[in-house]
Design a protein around this motif. Structure first.
Motif, PDB file in Angstrom:
ATOM      1  N   VAL A 102       0.836  -1.202   0.000  1.00  0.00           N
ATOM      2  CA  VAL A 102       0.000   0.000   0.000  1.00  0.00           C
ATOM      3  C   VAL A 102       0.872   1.254   0.000  1.00  0.00           C
ATOM      4  O   VAL A 102       0.606   2.206  -0.749  1.00  0.00           O
ATOM      5  N   LEU A 103       1.910   1.259   0.823  1.00  0.00           N
ATOM      6  CA  LEU A 103       2.787   2.425   0.874  1.00  0.00           C
ATOM      7  C   LEU A 103       3.557   2.621  -0.433  1.00  0.00           C
ATOM      8  O   LEU A 103       3.704   3.748  -0.912  1.00  0.00           O
ATOM      9  N   ALA A 104       4.032   1.535  -1.014  1.00  0.00           N
ATOM     10  CA  ALA A 104       4.763   1.635  -2.278  1.00  0.00           C
ATOM     11  C   ALA A 104       3.832   2.090  -3.400  1.00  0.00           C
ATOM     12  O   ALA A 104       4.212   2.924  -4.236  1.00  0.00           O
TER      13      ALA A 104
ATOM     14  N   ALA B 213       1.578   8.947  -6.062  1.00  0.00           N
ATOM     15  CA  ALA B 213       1.892  10.348  -5.771  1.00  0.00           C
ATOM     16  C   ALA B 213       2.962  10.870  -6.736  1.00  0.00           C
ATOM     17  O   ALA B 213       2.903  12.021  -7.171  1.00  0.00           O
ATOM     18  N   PHE B 214       3.940  10.020  -7.081  1.00  0.00           N
ATOM     19  CA  PHE B 214       4.969  10.446  -8.015  1.00  0.00           C
ATOM     20  C   PHE B 214       4.392  10.674  -9.410  1.00  0.00           C
ATOM     21  O   PHE B 214       4.760  11.642 -10.096  1.00  0.00           O
TER      22      PHE B 214
ATOM     23  N   ARG C 285       7.923  11.002  -1.535  1.00  0.00           N
ATOM     24  CA  ARG C 285       9.144  10.698  -0.781  1.00  0.00           C
ATOM     25  C   ARG C 285       8.817  10.204   0.619  1.00  0.00           C
ATOM     26  O   ARG C 285       9.455   9.274   1.121  1.00  0.00           O
ATOM     27  N   ALA C 286       7.817  10.814   1.253  1.00  0.00           N
ATOM     28  CA  ALA C 286       7.436  10.395   2.608  1.00  0.00           C
ATOM     29  C   ALA C 286       6.905   8.964   2.593  1.00  0.00           C
ATOM     30  O   ALA C 286       7.273   8.149   3.451  1.00  0.00           O
ATOM     31  N   TRP C 287       6.049   8.632   1.635  1.00  0.00           N
ATOM     32  CA  TRP C 287       5.503   7.278   1.562  1.00  0.00           C
ATOM     33  C   TRP C 287       6.575   6.267   1.179  1.00  0.00           C
ATOM     34  O   TRP C 287       6.535   5.124   1.622  1.00  0.00           O
ATOM     35  N   ARG C 288       7.532   6.682   0.344  1.00  0.00           N
ATOM     36  CA  ARG C 288       8.644   5.788   0.008  1.00  0.00           C
ATOM     37  C   ARG C 288       9.469   5.483   1.248  1.00  0.00           C
ATOM     38  O   ARG C 288       9.871   4.343   1.476  1.00  0.00           O
ATOM     39  N   ARG C 289       9.716   6.512   2.074  1.00  0.00           N
ATOM     40  CA  ARG C 289      10.467   6.294   3.314  1.00  0.00           C
ATOM     41  C   ARG C 289       9.723   5.351   4.258  1.00  0.00           C
ATOM     42  O   ARG C 289      10.332   4.494   4.893  1.00  0.00           O
TER      43      ARG C 289
ATOM     44  N   ALA D 133       9.063  -0.039   6.629  1.00  0.00           N
ATOM     45  CA  ALA D 133       8.305  -1.280   6.819  1.00  0.00           C
ATOM     46  C   ALA D 133       9.121  -2.480   6.362  1.00  0.00           C
ATOM     47  O   ALA D 133       9.135  -3.525   7.030  1.00  0.00           O
ATOM     48  N   ALA D 134       9.813  -2.347   5.238  1.00  0.00           N
ATOM     49  CA  ALA D 134      10.653  -3.446   4.742  1.00  0.00           C
ATOM     50  C   ALA D 134      11.809  -3.733   5.699  1.00  0.00           C
ATOM     51  O   ALA D 134      12.114  -4.901   5.982  1.00  0.00           O
TER      52      ALA D 134
END
Length: 68
Positions: free
Chosen positions: A14-16, A22-23, A39-43, A48-49
């Motif tokens: 979901v985050l990825a 968003a990108f 960038r925030a969601w990628r972080r 999580a990983a």
């Protein structure tokens, strides 16, 4: 441990996906806010990983110590 993997996998997915979406919105609309969100969601996806990896490693270490 399988349930934990599925939960982390769904959270990561979901985050990825949110980051990628968003990108894409940033590319199409050229609004800098969406780049910051991507960038925030990628972080968060990366966190999580790394959390999954850490739990897997330390879970196995503890399992070996307990069953040794």
């Amino acid at each position: 441990m399988t349930i934990f993997r599925w939960i982390i996998g769904v959270i990561f997915g979901v985050l990825a996906l949110g980051s990628a979406l968003a990108f894409v919105i940033f590319i199409l609309a050229d609004i800098d806010l969406w780049l910051k969100r991507a960038r925030a969601w990628r972080r968060l996806a990366w966190a999580a990983a790394l959390f999954w990896f850490n739990v897997e490693i330390w879970g196995r270490v503890i399992w070996v110590i307990v069953t040794w």
